[in-house]
Write a protein that holds these residues in place. Sequence first.
Motif, mmCIF file in Angstrom:
data_model
loop_
_atom_site.group_PDB
_atom_site.id
_atom_site.type_symbol
_atom_site.label_atom_id
_atom_site.label_comp_id
_atom_site.label_asym_id
_atom_site.label_seq_id
_atom_site.Cartn_x
_atom_site.Cartn_y
_atom_site.Cartn_z
ATOM 1 N N THR A 88 36.949 53.962 68.686
ATOM 2 C CA THR A 88 37.385 55.311 68.315
ATOM 3 C C THR A 88 37.801 55.428 66.855
ATOM 4 O O THR A 88 38.047 56.540 66.381
ATOM 5 N N SER A 89 37.885 54.319 66.136
ATOM 6 C CA SER A 89 38.227 54.400 64.710
ATOM 7 C C SER A 89 37.011 54.742 63.853
ATOM 8 O O SER A 89 37.160 55.108 62.685
ATOM 9 N N VAL A 90 35.815 54.603 64.420
ATOM 10 C CA VAL A 90 34.594 54.926 63.676
ATOM 11 C C VAL A 90 34.509 56.434 63.479
ATOM 12 O O VAL A 90 34.599 57.205 64.437
ATOM 13 N N ARG A 91 34.323 56.855 62.213
ATOM 14 C CA ARG A 91 34.283 58.283 61.930
ATOM 15 C C ARG A 91 33.441 58.522 60.687
ATOM 16 O O ARG A 91 33.004 57.600 60.017
ATOM 17 N N GLU A 121 38.437 66.594 53.958
ATOM 18 C CA GLU A 121 39.068 65.666 54.906
ATOM 19 C C GLU A 121 38.039 64.839 55.674
ATOM 20 O O GLU A 121 38.389 63.807 56.271
ATOM 21 N N LEU A 122 36.784 65.279 55.686
ATOM 22 C CA LEU A 122 35.734 64.481 56.318
ATOM 23 C C LEU A 122 35.536 63.183 55.539
ATOM 24 O O LEU A 122 35.595 63.179 54.310
ATOM 25 N N ARG A 123 35.309 62.108 56.257
ATOM 26 C CA ARG A 123 35.004 60.836 55.597
ATOM 27 C C ARG A 123 33.490 60.738 55.412
ATOM 28 O O ARG A 123 32.722 60.867 56.369
ATOM 29 N N GLN A 160 40.367 62.380 64.606
ATOM 30 C CA GLN A 160 40.375 63.169 63.362
ATOM 31 C C GLN A 160 39.099 63.994 63.229
ATOM 32 O O GLN A 160 39.145 65.184 62.886
ATOM 33 N N ASP A 161 37.947 63.356 63.488
ATOM 34 C CA ASP A 161 36.685 64.087 63.377
ATOM 35 C C ASP A 161 36.596 65.205 64.410
ATOM 36 O O ASP A 161 36.144 66.317 64.112
ATOM 37 N N LEU A 162 37.011 64.915 65.644
ATOM 38 C CA LEU A 162 36.958 65.928 66.695
ATOM 39 C C LEU A 162 37.838 67.128 66.325
ATOM 40 O O LEU A 162 37.437 68.282 66.524
ATOM 41 N N ASN A 167 38.444 72.637 64.934
ATOM 42 C CA ASN A 167 39.414 73.540 64.305
ATOM 43 C C ASN A 167 39.062 73.938 62.873
ATOM 44 O O ASN A 167 39.753 74.774 62.292
ATOM 45 N N ARG A 168 38.003 73.346 62.331
ATOM 46 C CA ARG A 168 37.571 73.730 60.983
ATOM 47 C C ARG A 168 36.110 74.148 61.008
ATOM 48 O O ARG A 168 35.366 73.912 60.059
ATOM 49 N N ARG A 169 35.703 74.769 62.131
ATOM 50 C CA ARG A 169 34.293 75.142 62.274
ATOM 51 C C ARG A 169 33.837 76.073 61.150
ATOM 52 O O ARG A 169 32.736 75.927 60.625
ATOM 53 N N ARG A 170 34.691 77.008 60.818
ATOM 54 C CA ARG A 170 34.325 77.980 59.776
ATOM 55 C C ARG A 170 34.072 77.274 58.446
ATOM 56 O O ARG A 170 33.085 77.561 57.766
ATOM 57 N N ASP A 171 34.928 76.333 58.093
ATOM 58 C CA ASP A 171 34.737 75.602 56.834
ATOM 59 C C ASP A 171 33.499 74.707 56.896
ATOM 60 O O ASP A 171 32.759 74.581 55.913
ATOM 61 N N LEU A 172 33.277 74.068 58.049
ATOM 62 C CA LEU A 172 32.065 73.260 58.218
ATOM 63 C C LEU A 172 30.823 74.129 58.025
ATOM 64 O O LEU A 172 29.870 73.736 57.339
ATOM 65 N N ALA A 173 30.859 75.319 58.631
ATOM 66 C CA ALA A 173 29.706 76.221 58.531
ATOM 67 C C ALA A 173 29.490 76.690 57.099
ATOM 68 O O ALA A 173 28.348 76.765 56.624
ATOM 69 N N LEU A 174 30.558 76.974 56.380
ATOM 70 C CA LEU A 174 30.427 77.398 54.987
ATOM 71 C C LEU A 174 29.845 76.277 54.133
ATOM 72 O O LEU A 174 28.999 76.516 53.264
#
Length: 452
Positions: A88-91, A121-123, A160-162, A167-174
């Motif tokens: 679960t640490s893999v991200r 914040e994404l790695r 963290q990724d989940l 919760n940051r879908r809008r930013d991911l989409a942008l």
Amino acid sequence: MPQIFISAGHGGYEDGVLDPGAVLPETTEAAEMIQVRDLVVAELRSRGLSVLSVPDDLSAAQTIAWINARCRPQDVALEIHAGAHSDTSVRGTTAFYIARNDTRRTHAELVLLALLRRVPELRSRGVKPDTDSPTGSMAFLRNVTCPSLLMELGYLTNPQDLNLIQNRRRDLALGLADGLASWSRAVNSSQAPELPPGTYPEIGIKVNGAAYQETGILVNSNSYVPIDLADVLGVSLETANVTRIRYANVVYIKAIDLRNYGISVGWDASTRTVLLRSRLGGQVCPGTLDRLIANGATSEVQLLMFLKSVNESAVNQYRDLPKLYREEAAIEGVNHDVAFCQMLVETNALSFGGSLKPSQNNFGGVGSPTGGMEGASFPSARVGVRAQIQHLKAYGGLEPLVQRQVDPRFQFVRRGIAPLVQQLSGRWSNDMEYGSKILAFMRRLYESAGLL
């Protein structure tokens, strides 16, 4: 106007069964990617761009066919996925591009950078050729006729990724919309303006080191070669799945597609020449590449250099492994290249992180005699390699063991039941892509050694 295609990975039917992708107690990969995809589509359309959303009930093959029926060379296509891992640490997020295509690598970097700007914040796991994927190639990248990329946005199994995906879908989409818009502009600005409409630059062709009398063409940064080359290289067009186009009354095939049929495909930028090498043109005996009982083709040095290329940090600790594999395999008549590449699959290229631990000296994932979850353990690396070789011999042939049996499950195998690498799928491992993963490493090994 150029079109942008976007597909949410999974969600359709594969062999009549609904494929949700990775499954968690509260969600699935398909459900998460569809929500992100829908936001990207809305954002792109709000910017006045032409975007097509791939229907969610299509299989992977149907998705590709759907896009190919509508796309043109100036369009782009993206498929989004999420990863899952027992650790679960893999991200992190990765953009995959078709191997050996420097232009597409640049496009992947463009899209990845745009995403990270919106969601720092994404790695970042960087951009990777599809040959670095578990299966060694990605159909979406190789079979979609317009420029295509595949992105893993993160790992659903990592908290963290989940959290970011949900919760940051809008930013991911942008971020994805920014990247797709930039990529579309880059593809269309790269079309050579000096060329008359419908004219594509010629490229040279070399086959097994010799110049080929016909020329190929460059279409949207992809090399295409005359279809008669398939016969020269021994690829059966009756069964081959290759991209074909007709230009100036000649049928061409996409060169990179030939890699799926044992053909090495390279590019010499200085001379604008595509380099093709067939299995027969190399030093690997035809018909033996995927056989368990056969002579390996690589030297100790070539194995060590390949290990360094896939996991440089493992070289010092496991420097003797190439020697052990060659010696133990030679004694039992097993293909040491198969065994070595199987080790890379089972141990995550000696990074481990799964159920196997380095202390077990179990490089082949050999089970315990009682079938325990932890697998077998061995007193030394040599004995562990010997057990793996013996287990491969049990699957691959009928000859008795030369050395004393150390494989705890040798007697449980129906001898000779799986003489080919692909036949280990679903037997040695429950992963039906297991054989393909081993062969993907073998192709990379032989190409790095100049044998294919």
